[in-house]
Design a protein around this motif. Sequence first.
Motif, mmCIF file in Angstrom:
data_model
loop_
_atom_site.group_PDB
_atom_site.id
_atom_site.type_symbol
_atom_site.label_atom_id
_atom_site.label_comp_id
_atom_site.label_asym_id
_atom_site.label_seq_id
_atom_site.Cartn_x
_atom_site.Cartn_y
_atom_site.Cartn_z
ATOM 1 N N ASP A 1 0.764 -1.203 0.049
ATOM 2 C CA ASP A 1 0.068 0.062 0.152
ATOM 3 C C ASP A 1 0.881 1.192 0.004
ATOM 4 O O ASP A 1 0.686 2.172 -0.581
ATOM 5 C CB ASP A 1 -0.934 -0.143 1.175
ATOM 6 C CG ASP A 1 -2.347 -0.779 1.117
ATOM 7 O OD1 ASP A 1 -2.406 -1.341 -0.234
ATOM 8 O OD2 ASP A 1 -3.120 -0.765 1.658
ATOM 9 N N LYS B 1 3.610 5.973 -5.567
ATOM 10 C CA LYS B 1 3.525 5.798 -7.285
ATOM 11 C C LYS B 1 2.285 6.664 -7.524
ATOM 12 O O LYS B 1 2.281 7.557 -8.487
ATOM 13 C CB LYS B 1 3.300 4.529 -7.659
ATOM 14 C CG LYS B 1 3.385 4.196 -9.020
ATOM 15 C CD LYS B 1 3.319 2.727 -9.568
ATOM 16 C CE LYS B 1 3.385 2.968 -11.091
ATOM 17 N NZ LYS B 1 3.378 1.382 -11.665
ATOM 18 N N LYS B 2 0.978 6.569 -6.971
ATOM 19 C CA LYS B 2 -0.300 7.179 -7.595
ATOM 20 C C LYS B 2 -0.174 8.649 -7.393
ATOM 21 O O LYS B 2 -0.676 9.536 -7.986
ATOM 22 C CB LYS B 2 -1.462 6.489 -6.670
ATOM 23 C CG LYS B 2 -2.777 6.881 -7.402
ATOM 24 C CD LYS B 2 -3.982 6.074 -6.835
ATOM 25 C CE LYS B 2 -5.249 6.577 -7.351
ATOM 26 N NZ LYS B 2 -5.335 6.030 -8.877
ATOM 27 N N TYR C 1 2.204 1.825 -3.377
ATOM 28 C CA TYR C 1 0.979 2.019 -4.304
ATOM 29 C C TYR C 1 0.790 3.707 -4.070
ATOM 30 O O TYR C 1 0.349 4.484 -5.311
ATOM 31 C CB TYR C 1 -0.038 1.249 -3.760
ATOM 32 C CG TYR C 1 -1.443 1.785 -4.752
ATOM 33 C CD1 TYR C 1 -1.514 0.990 -6.065
ATOM 34 C CD2 TYR C 1 -2.488 2.548 -4.339
ATOM 35 C CE1 TYR C 1 -2.610 1.372 -6.789
ATOM 36 C CE2 TYR C 1 -3.556 2.721 -5.324
ATOM 37 C CZ TYR C 1 -3.604 2.302 -6.547
ATOM 38 O OH TYR C 1 -4.887 2.364 -7.356
#
Length: 380
Positions: free
Chosen positions: A325, A331-332, A328
Motif C-alpha cells: 500500500d 506511485k499514485k 501504491y
Amino acid sequence: MYPGNHRICTRCVMDDTAADISFDEDGVCNYCTEFLERLDQYVIPDPVERQRKLDDLVTKVKENGRGKPYDCIIGVSGGVDSSYTLIKAKQLGLRPLAVHMDSGWNAEVAANNIANLVRGLDVELYTHVIEWPEIRGLMESMFAADVRDVEVLYDNALAGVVYSQAAKYKLHYILAGSNMATEGMRMPGEWTWHKLDGRNITGISKKFGGPKIRTFPLIGTLKYAKHILLDKAHWIAFLDYIDYRKDDAIAELQRDYGYKPYAYKHYESVFTRFWQGYMLPRKFGYDKRKPHLSTLVMTGQMTRDEAIQKMGEIAYPSQRDLDADKAYFLKKMGWSEEKFEAYLSRPEVRHDAYPSEWAFFERLLGLYRKLGLKIGRVRG
C-alpha cells in the motif's frame, strides 16, 4: 501486548491518547460510559418495539417513493455496513438506488463486492466519478496544510452525492450504514474534523494552489440546510433498526453474494486503510481502531482481550500488505520517499487555522434542534 506507555480503560481499549478521556475509580473511561448511555437512546432493546419502529419506517419510505423509480437512496462503499443495509432494504421490499462515490482509490475487492451485490439484488447503481487530477490536487492541498483529517474530502463528497441524488428523485430517505453496533463510540474531537465544512476544503485548496471544484460534489452548511429543510431529506442510521451483528452480516454476505471482507472498518479504500492504518498514527498519533474495536467490545461482539491483541498488531494483515500500500500510494501520488517522510515529520496545523464554516454550522445546528429536527450522522 497493547502498544505504547498509555493508561488504558479497564473495560474497553480507549486510552489517554484521547485528550478528553477521564477514568473513574475503577479505571473505566468516560468514552465507553457515554457510549452505553447513547446506545440506550438510539437502539431499542425490545425486539417487538424495534420491529414496530422498523415497520413504520419501511411504510414511510414506500409511501414517499410511490410513483417514483426508487423509494430511497443507499450509499454503498463495498464495506460491510453499507452492503448489509442494501441487502436488508431489498429484503424488506424497498426499491433503493445504490449510490457510489469513486475517488480513484477503490480497492479491487471493493469494486467486486459492489458489482456482486447490485447484480445479485437487481439494484440500479449510480456512480459519481471525481476526476483524478482534481481529487489528487485537493489531497495535495490537505497534505500541504498538515491538517489532521484528510478523509474529510471523501466523507464530504459522499454526503454531497447521496443528498444530491435524493433531491434529484425527490426522495426523503437516505438509508445509511452508520450504526451504533460497530461505530457508535464517538471519535475524539481532535482526531477528526467537521465533515460538512465545505469552506475549509475550498479555503485550503485555494491557499495551497489546489484545483477549482468541478467534479468534486462539495457540500457545505447552506447546501446541507437546503437538503434538510426544503428537500426534507432524512439521513437514517438504518442498521440501528435491526439487531445488527457484524459477524452474522459478513457470513450472510459471503454465503449469498461472494463477499470479501476487510481487515478493519473502512478499509475498502486503499487510501483510507493506508491513512488510518499507517499515516494517521505516524504523523498525529491517532489510531482509529481504538474506538472501533471498543465499540465491538461494548456490544459483546469481541472480547477486550481480543481487542488488546489486535491493538498490539500492525493495522494490516501483514507487513507485506502494508509495504504494498505504501508503494501504491507513493506511485499514485507521485511522491518520493523523501517527500513522504518530510510530510510525516511536520507538526499538525489545526483545521480552523484556515477558513472554516464550523461556527456557522454550530449556530444552525442549534436552530435545527429548537425546531425539533433530527440530524443524521455522517461517518468519521
